[in-house]
Design a protein around this motif. Sequence first.
Motif: not given
Length: 382
Positions: A65-72, A164-169
């Motif tokens: 898995i290549y982990v990418t953020p869901k928010v910038a 709020v959820e996407y702030s923590t990967v």
Amino acid sequence: MKKSAKIVIVVLLAGILVLAALRLLKKDPPVEAVPLPNVSVEAPVRGDIILESGLIGTVEPSDIIYVTPKVAGEIVETYVQAGDVVAQGQPLCRIDNQKQIDNAKIQMDSAAVAMQNAQATLSRMQVLYSTGDISAQAFEQTQAQARSAQLQYEAAKLGYDTQVEYSTVTAPISGSIESVDMAMHSMVSQSSTLCVITGEGMRKVTFSVPERIKNGLKVGDQIRLEKQGTTYQASITELASMISPQTGLFDVEAAVENGQALATGSTVKLYVVSSREEGVITVPVDAVYYDGGDAYLYVCEAGTTVHKILVETGIFDDEKIQILSGITMEDQVIVSWSSELYEGSQVNVVTKDQAPAGAPTPADGAEAAALDAPDGAETSTQ
């Protein structure tokens, strides 16, 4: 003097007569019969010929898995480093997207107010509708507006919760952190790769094959791997139908059984079936000879007479060769070599147990005959 000469002549004549008589009386030695050459014969048998090709593959985890953020935003906290083992859902880093969170909260609060107003209006209209002061159409419009306001609030709340959820990967799977590319206070976008996680499950091997080999493969086929003296079994799980533009070959993936000891990224030697013929007529490979590219063998008729037969051959391995045409299952194929094999020659058929010690073998005969193999003959890697 004349008398002495006559005596000498008489003696010479007598000697000649004696030698002639001895020559006539001498018996010629008996002519010994030349023994027939001994050969071994075997009937053709039906069997399978499986050819393997050796290739090089690369070991990979079954899950990567290549982990990418869901928010910038800006990375403000990191919790892992390369080599760590993580569980699914474990935090990896935190991204500062407070502006997006604040904006989402404002939209949620606005939607909440609109929903409350719509609910209050609906309550008043309910009373008026029950007394008959408004029409059913007006009441239904008020209900629709209240329902729309509620949906807008739910959508705004979902947007807020998501920010709020996407702030923590977090880790999408359990496994090992192979690499990390997230530094404190660095800016990331939704296309940035933060880290690479490999799963704890089975290993897989990836490799490429030409079309000739690909046509003989299918999903589920078993292949064999070798690494540092250890053999592993694998089964093909993916088989590309299009040629890779990078390699010009077909990409293949196979799941490795009990391959946890194989390091990610390491190369292994693997063997795949490149050709397979089942239930075909076969004879020992050393029984077939070649002359100018034409294949032939010798058969024994009536137990003594040799016949040279042209045959059409197929694939072959180290022991047997496929015969496509030229002989039947009833033919007795000569499987031992002799320099006296030719059309119409006479031989003595012996079993392997009767063959004298030091008798030439088919391999010796093939070497002595110094015949070339046909062009394009395929060999196997066993």
